[in-house]
Every structure is written in structure tokens, then in C-alpha cells.
Design a protein around this motif. Structure first.
Motif, PDB file in Angstrom:
ATOM      1  N   SER A  80      43.425  47.469  34.762  1.00 30.93           N
ATOM      2  CA  SER A  80      43.113  48.534  35.716  1.00 30.93           C
ATOM      3  C   SER A  80      43.622  48.230  37.119  1.00 30.93           C
ATOM      4  O   SER A  80      43.390  48.988  38.051  1.00 30.93           O
ATOM      5  CB  SER A  80      41.596  48.766  35.761  1.00 30.93           C
ATOM      6  N   ARG A  81      44.288  47.106  37.289  1.00 30.18           N
ATOM      7  CA  ARG A  81      44.773  46.708  38.621  1.00 30.18           C
ATOM      8  C   ARG A  81      46.293  46.503  38.558  1.00 30.18           C
ATOM      9  O   ARG A  81      46.771  45.384  38.386  1.00 30.18           O
ATOM     10  CB  ARG A  81      44.048  45.434  39.077  1.00 30.18           C
ATOM     11  N   PRO A  82      47.039  47.604  38.723  1.00 31.09           N
ATOM     12  CA  PRO A  82      48.491  47.560  38.471  1.00 31.09           C
ATOM     13  C   PRO A  82      49.251  46.522  39.292  1.00 31.09           C
ATOM     14  O   PRO A  82      50.229  45.960  38.817  1.00 31.09           O
ATOM     15  CB  PRO A  82      48.965  48.982  38.807  1.00 31.09           C
ATOM     16  N   ARG A 107      39.097  34.108  39.376  1.00 28.92           N
ATOM     17  CA  ARG A 107      38.152  33.866  38.257  1.00 28.92           C
ATOM     18  C   ARG A 107      37.563  35.165  37.763  1.00 28.92           C
ATOM     19  O   ARG A 107      37.523  35.441  36.569  1.00 28.92           O
ATOM     20  CB  ARG A 107      37.002  32.988  38.760  1.00 28.92           C
ATOM     21  N   ARG A 108      37.068  35.970  38.720  1.00 31.25           N
ATOM     22  CA  ARG A 108      36.436  37.238  38.344  1.00 31.25           C
ATOM     23  C   ARG A 108      37.420  38.163  37.627  1.00 31.25           C
ATOM     24  O   ARG A 108      37.095  38.764  36.608  1.00 31.25           O
ATOM     25  CB  ARG A 108      35.935  37.976  39.595  1.00 31.25           C
ATOM     26  N   ILE A 109      38.621  38.294  38.213  1.00 33.32           N
ATOM     27  CA  ILE A 109      39.575  39.261  37.656  1.00 33.32           C
ATOM     28  C   ILE A 109      40.126  38.774  36.314  1.00 33.32           C
ATOM     29  O   ILE A 109      40.269  39.563  35.374  1.00 33.32           O
ATOM     30  CB  ILE A 109      40.702  39.567  38.674  1.00 33.32           C
ATOM     31  N   SER A 147      27.821  31.613  42.940  1.00 32.16           N
ATOM     32  CA  SER A 147      26.436  31.872  42.522  1.00 32.16           C
ATOM     33  C   SER A 147      25.738  32.857  43.461  1.00 32.16           C
ATOM     34  O   SER A 147      24.565  33.174  43.259  1.00 32.16           O
ATOM     35  CB  SER A 147      25.653  30.558  42.446  1.00 32.16           C
ATOM     36  N   LEU A 148      26.446  33.342  44.458  1.00 29.62           N
ATOM     37  CA  LEU A 148      25.818  34.305  45.385  1.00 29.62           C
ATOM     38  C   LEU A 148      25.632  35.644  44.678  1.00 29.62           C
ATOM     39  O   LEU A 148      26.580  36.192  44.115  1.00 29.62           O
ATOM     40  CB  LEU A 148      26.700  34.510  46.619  1.00 29.62           C
ATOM     41  N   THR A 149      24.427  36.167  44.730  1.00 24.88           N
ATOM     42  CA  THR A 149      24.183  37.440  44.047  1.00 24.88           C
ATOM     43  C   THR A 149      24.675  38.603  44.908  1.00 24.88           C
ATOM     44  O   THR A 149      24.728  38.504  46.147  1.00 24.88           O
ATOM     45  CB  THR A 149      22.675  37.645  43.790  1.00 24.88           C
ATOM     46  N   MET A 179      41.174  42.941  45.973  1.00 22.17           N
ATOM     47  CA  MET A 179      40.720  43.355  44.634  1.00 22.17           C
ATOM     48  C   MET A 179      39.740  42.320  44.086  1.00 22.17           C
ATOM     49  O   MET A 179      39.975  41.115  44.188  1.00 22.17           O
ATOM     50  CB  MET A 179      41.916  43.440  43.683  1.00 22.17           C
ATOM     51  N   GLY A 180      38.661  42.805  43.526  1.00 22.59           N
ATOM     52  CA  GLY A 180      37.683  41.912  42.909  1.00 22.59           C
ATOM     53  C   GLY A 180      36.674  41.322  43.880  1.00 22.59           C
ATOM     54  O   GLY A 180      35.827  40.516  43.489  1.00 22.59           O
ATOM     55  N   SER A 181      36.728  41.739  45.149  1.00 20.09           N
ATOM     56  CA  SER A 181      35.822  41.117  46.131  1.00 20.09           C
ATOM     57  C   SER A 181      34.386  41.604  46.005  1.00 20.09           C
ATOM     58  O   SER A 181      33.496  41.100  46.687  1.00 20.09           O
ATOM     59  CB  SER A 181      36.355  41.315  47.556  1.00 20.09           C
ATOM     60  N   GLY A 182      34.149  42.600  45.167  1.00 22.17           N
ATOM     61  CA  GLY A 182      32.769  43.051  44.939  1.00 22.17           C
ATOM     62  C   GLY A 182      32.410  44.317  45.702  1.00 22.17           C
ATOM     63  O   GLY A 182      31.246  44.663  45.829  1.00 22.17           O
ATOM     64  N   LYS A 183      33.414  45.040  46.193  1.00 27.68           N
ATOM     65  CA  LYS A 183      33.139  46.257  46.987  1.00 27.68           C
ATOM     66  C   LYS A 183      32.322  47.266  46.177  1.00 27.68           C
ATOM     67  O   LYS A 183      31.413  47.896  46.698  1.00 27.68           O
ATOM     68  CB  LYS A 183      34.463  46.891  47.462  1.00 27.68           C
ATOM     69  N   THR A 184      32.671  47.411  44.911  1.00 28.12           N
ATOM     70  CA  THR A 184      31.948  48.376  44.060  1.00 28.12           C
ATOM     71  C   THR A 184      30.555  47.854  43.717  1.00 28.12           C
ATOM     72  O   THR A 184      29.557  48.566  43.898  1.00 28.12           O
ATOM     73  CB  THR A 184      32.742  48.612  42.754  1.00 28.12           C
ATOM     74  N   THR A 185      30.502  46.626  43.249  1.00 25.66           N
ATOM     75  CA  THR A 185      29.219  46.047  42.827  1.00 25.66           C
ATOM     76  C   THR A 185      28.227  46.008  43.984  1.00 25.66           C
ATOM     77  O   THR A 185      27.092  46.466  43.877  1.00 25.66           O
ATOM     78  CB  THR A 185      29.462  44.610  42.304  1.00 25.66           C
ATOM     79  N   VAL A 186      28.667  45.454  45.103  1.00 30.03           N
ATOM     80  CA  VAL A 186      27.775  45.318  46.262  1.00 30.03           C
ATOM     81  C   VAL A 186      27.540  46.680  46.912  1.00 30.03           C
ATOM     82  O   VAL A 186      26.432  46.988  47.357  1.00 30.03           O
ATOM     83  CB  VAL A 186      28.386  44.318  47.282  1.00 30.03           C
TER      84      VAL A 186
HETATM   85  N1  LIG Z   1      28.578  38.454  43.702  1.00 32.13           N
HETATM   86  C1  LIG Z   1      29.252  38.437  42.546  1.00 32.13           C
HETATM   87  N2  LIG Z   1      29.184  37.362  41.761  1.00 32.13           N
HETATM   88  C2  LIG Z   1      29.867  37.305  40.596  1.00 32.13           C
HETATM   89  N3  LIG Z   1      30.679  38.302  40.138  1.00 32.13           N
HETATM   90  C3  LIG Z   1      30.788  39.389  40.890  1.00 32.13           C
HETATM   91  C4  LIG Z   1      30.084  39.529  42.132  1.00 32.13           C
HETATM   92  N4  LIG Z   1      30.411  40.737  42.665  1.00 32.13           N
HETATM   93  C5  LIG Z   1      31.261  41.309  41.799  1.00 32.13           C
HETATM   94  N5  LIG Z   1      31.475  40.525  40.731  1.00 32.13           N
HETATM   95  C6  LIG Z   1      32.351  40.799  39.566  1.00 32.13           C
HETATM   96  O1  LIG Z   1      33.696  40.782  40.028  1.00 32.13           O
HETATM   97  C7  LIG Z   1      34.448  41.827  39.431  1.00 32.13           C
HETATM   98  C8  LIG Z   1      35.024  42.724  40.521  1.00 32.13           C
HETATM   99  O2  LIG Z   1      33.935  43.347  41.200  1.00 32.13           O
HETATM  100  P1  LIG Z   1      34.085  44.797  41.819  1.00 32.13           P
HETATM  101  O3  LIG Z   1      34.695  45.726  40.836  1.00 32.13           O
HETATM  102  O4  LIG Z   1      32.767  45.147  42.400  1.00 32.13           O
HETATM  103  O5  LIG Z   1      35.129  44.501  42.985  1.00 32.13           O
HETATM  104  P2  LIG Z   1      36.010  45.512  43.826  1.00 32.13           P
HETATM  105  O6  LIG Z   1      36.176  44.890  45.150  1.00 32.13           O
HETATM  106  O7  LIG Z   1      35.405  46.872  43.777  1.00 32.13           O
HETATM  107  O8  LIG Z   1      37.370  45.478  43.009  1.00 32.13           O
HETATM  108  P3  LIG Z   1      38.652  46.471  43.070  1.00 32.13           P
HETATM  109  O9  LIG Z   1      39.005  46.686  44.497  1.00 32.13           O
HETATM  110  O10 LIG Z   1      39.688  45.709  42.337  1.00 32.13           O
HETATM  111  O11 LIG Z   1      38.220  47.721  42.366  1.00 32.13           O
HETATM  112  C9  LIG Z   1      33.501  42.552  38.480  1.00 32.13           C
HETATM  113  O12 LIG Z   1      33.702  42.062  37.200  1.00 32.13           O
HETATM  114  C10 LIG Z   1      32.117  42.183  39.003  1.00 32.13           C
HETATM  115  O13 LIG Z   1      31.146  42.160  37.985  1.00 32.13           O
END
Ligand SMILES: Nc1ncnc2c1ncn2[C@@H]1O[C@H](COP(=O)(O)OP(=O)(O)OP(=O)(O)O)[C@@H](O)[C@H]1O
Ligand SMILES: O=C(O)C1=C[C@@H](O)[C@@H](O)[C@H](O)C1
Length: 292
Positions: free
Chosen positions: A216-218, A207-209, A268-270, A108-115
Motif C-alpha cells: 500500500s506504500r508505492p 520494522r513496522r512497515i 514499546s511506546l503505546t 510513512m509508518g510513523s503512526g499518524k493514523t493509529t495515534v
Molecule cells: N506506537 C506504536 N507502536 C508500535 N506500532 C505502531 C505504533 N503506532 C503505529 N504502529 C504500527 O505501525 C504501522 C504504521 O502505522 P500507521 O498506519 O498508523 O502510520 P501512518 O503514519 O499513518 O502511515 P502511512 O503514512 O504510511 O499511512 C501500523 O502497522 C501500526 O499498527
């Protein structure tokens, strides 16, 4: 109308279209077009996502104008360069991929959605979040509600059903639920495409979560005393001990710790830089495995 499952991709003159409808019954579809613009945001159509432009012309500058301008120029240059590099890498990888689906796995929070959204746009793929397909199929608005009303096992059964639905689709990036790796049957479905593990250090995840909260993450939402970061970090550590090994089944691993070079901090990785690395690793994987 409550819809039964049934997903169809249909090529159209305007791009790709995606429909949900009753199996054997009436279907509806939504045309999707993709463009590649930095100053844009994703718009949701049904369960799928696409970009739409945001007009920044009306943006007004106030005090410290020069500083703001210089920062914006710097950011635009960096992100512009990354966008170009991403698009270029996507063009190189696309022929090897041949439209195979990409499954992003990770905690959770690894950035799967964002990336995943950025990756899908670069490849001209659609993007879908498996949690949202489960919500759609069950007919509720959140995973938290499913956990609350039906429990985790019910969620897991529906998660597998959703993955099965998606596994036959092409040109799709899927952000999977963090626990999808725990059931062997799910790997059978994900192996119809390519799986990518986004390996992010637990302290960065916490940190992110902690910054956005756990509502939203039961599995992380616990009533306990203490600061948010430590509580989340402890829960994530326990989960990772249970399931960390399962992520290793992925075809490709993108470890942020390895990607951060020199003085660069993992945090800091985008998302664009991470998407480029995913494409590079996918290319290496496909080149290595195509003749074996
Ligand atoms: N490269 C990044 N650098 C900094 N913050 C990030 C990065 N990628 C994602 N985030 C932030 O981390 C949080 C979790 O990202 P995201 O929802 O994409 O993860 P996820 O893997 O889809 O999570 P989940 O499985 O819990 O739904 C968000 O607040 C997002 O803005
Ligand atoms: O890591 C997990 O087990 C989960 C992650 C989320 O994406 C959801 O799939 C759900 O909250 C469970």
C-alpha cells in the motif's frame, strides 16, 4: 454516484455530522457520536471514523488461566491509566485549542493514523486520512492505483486539493500523507490549524512497515533482492534525506526518542502515550504563542 468535492460539518443534537455532496447541489450527512471506551474499535462512516464498543463478555479462558487473567489485568490497568490520563490532558488542552484542526505529519509508518484516531477520540474530534480523501476524489480505491495509473505528480496535485478542502474544517484530526510536507503550498493550508510532526527513528519505521508489507506504500514498494527490513530501511533513508528538513516546519515535534525514558525502548511506546505527549506539546505551543 460519483461525488464532486464538497465537505460540510453540521452540528446536530446527536453530535457532529459530516457530509459529502455536490457543491451547490444536494448534500448528505452522517451523524457521528463519540464515546471513550478502551475495548472498542473504530468504525468507518463515509470517510470519517468513530468508535464502537466490542463485547468481550464471551471471551473464554483455557489453559494457564491465571497467567492470562493476570496479564489482562496488567494490560487493562496500564491502558486504563493511560486512557484516563489522555482524557484528562485532552480536557485541559481543549479550551486552548478552540476547535483548531490538527495535522499529523511524519514519515510513512510513523503512526499518524493509529495515534490520530486515538487523539481525535480523546478530543471529541473527527478523524480523517488525507490519502483516503484523495482516493475518494479521484474515484479509486487505493493510493497505489493512483501512482500506477497517473503517476506521483497527479497524486501530489490531488493531495493539495484535498488539503485545501480540509483546511477550513474545525474539530478534525488529519493523518496526512508522508510526502505532504514537500510542497510549500501545503504548509499554507496546514497553518490554518496546528501541525504536529511525529518523529520516529527510521529503524522503528522500517520494522513496522516490513511487518505489514509495502503493497500500500508505492514509494517503498521496490522489486529488489534482500530482506524486507533492509530494503524498507534503505528506501526510507533515501526519502528522509530528501524531505527530512521539511518536517521541521511543523508547529510541534513529538520525537519518540525523547519520549522513551530510562530503559524504555522507543518500540514499546503505546499510541496512547504518544497521543498524551502530542497534547502536552500542543498546550506548550499554544501557551507560548498566544501573546506573541
Ligand atoms: N506506537 C506504536 N507502536 C508500535 N506500532 C505502531 C505504533 N503506532 C503505529 N504502529 C504500527 O505501525 C504501522 C504504521 O502505522 P500507521 O498506519 O498508523 O502510520 P501512518 O503514519 O499513518 O502511515 P502511512 O503514512 O504510511 O499511512 C501500523 O502497522 C501500526 O499498527
Ligand atoms: O511518503 C509519501 O510520499 C507517501 C506516503 C503515503 O501516505 C501516501 O501519501 C503516498 O504513498 C506517498
Amino acid at each position: 454516484m460519483r461525488m464532486e468535492t464538497g465537505i460540510a460539518f453540521m452540528p446536530q443534537a446527536s453530535g457532529l455530522s459530516f457530509g459529502f455532496g455536490k457543491i451547490g447541489g444536494e448534500k448528505w450527512s452522517v451523524p457521528l457520536k463519540f464515546s471513550f471506551h478502551r475495548n472498542s474499535e473504530f468504525k468507518k462512516i463515509g470517510l470519517l471514523y468513530r468508535r464502537s464498543n466490542v463485547d468481550l463478555k464471551g471471551f473464554s479462558l483455557c489453559k494457564k488461566t491465571e497467567e492470562v487473567v493476570s496479564e489482562l489485568q496488567q494490560t487493562n490497568k496500564q491502558t486504563g491509566d493511560e486512557d484516563l490520563a489522555l482524557k484528562r490532558e485532552a480536557e485541559i488542552v481543549a479550551p486552548y485549542l478552540s476547535g483548531q484542526g490538527i495535522y499529523l505529519v511524519g514519515m510513512m509508518g510513523s503512526g499518524k493514523t493509529t495515534v490520530g484516531k486515538i487523539l481525535s477520540e480523546a478530543l471529541d474530534y473527527s478523524f480523517l486520512d488525507s490519502d483516503e480523501l484523495v482516493e475518494h476524489n479521484v474515484g479509486v480505491s487505493s493510493v497505489a492505483q493512483i501512482f500506477d495509473e497517473h503517476g506521483e505528480e497527479f497524486f501530489r496535485i490531488n493531495e493539495t486539493k484535498a488539503l485545501k478542502q480540509l483546511s477550513t474544517e474545525k474539530r478534525l484530526v488529519v493523518a496526512t500523507g508522508g510526502g505532504i510536507v514537500t510542497k510549500p503550498i501545503n504548509w499554507k493550508y496546514m497553518k490554518k490549524g496546528l501541525s504536529v510532526w511525529l518523529d520516529v527513528p527510521l529503524d522503528s519505521l522500517a520494522r513496522r512497515i516490513a511487518a505489514v508489507g509495502t503493497a500500500s506504500r508505492p514509494l517503498l514498494h521496490k522489486e529488489a533482492a534482500g530482506d524486507a527490513y533492509t530494503l524498507v530501511f534503505n528506501e526510507l533513508t533515501a526519502l528522509y534525506e530528501e524531505r527530512g528538513e521539511n518536517y521541521k516546519n511543523a508547529d510541534v515535534r513529538v520525537a519518540l526518542e525523547n519520549l522513551a525514558t530510562g530503559k524504555q525502548d522507543v518500540n514499546s511506546l503505546t499510541p496512547e502515550a504518544i497521543a498524551i505527549e502530542i497534547l502536552t506539546k500542543i498546550k506548550d505551543f499554544l501557551l507560548t504563542n498566544q501573546f506573541v
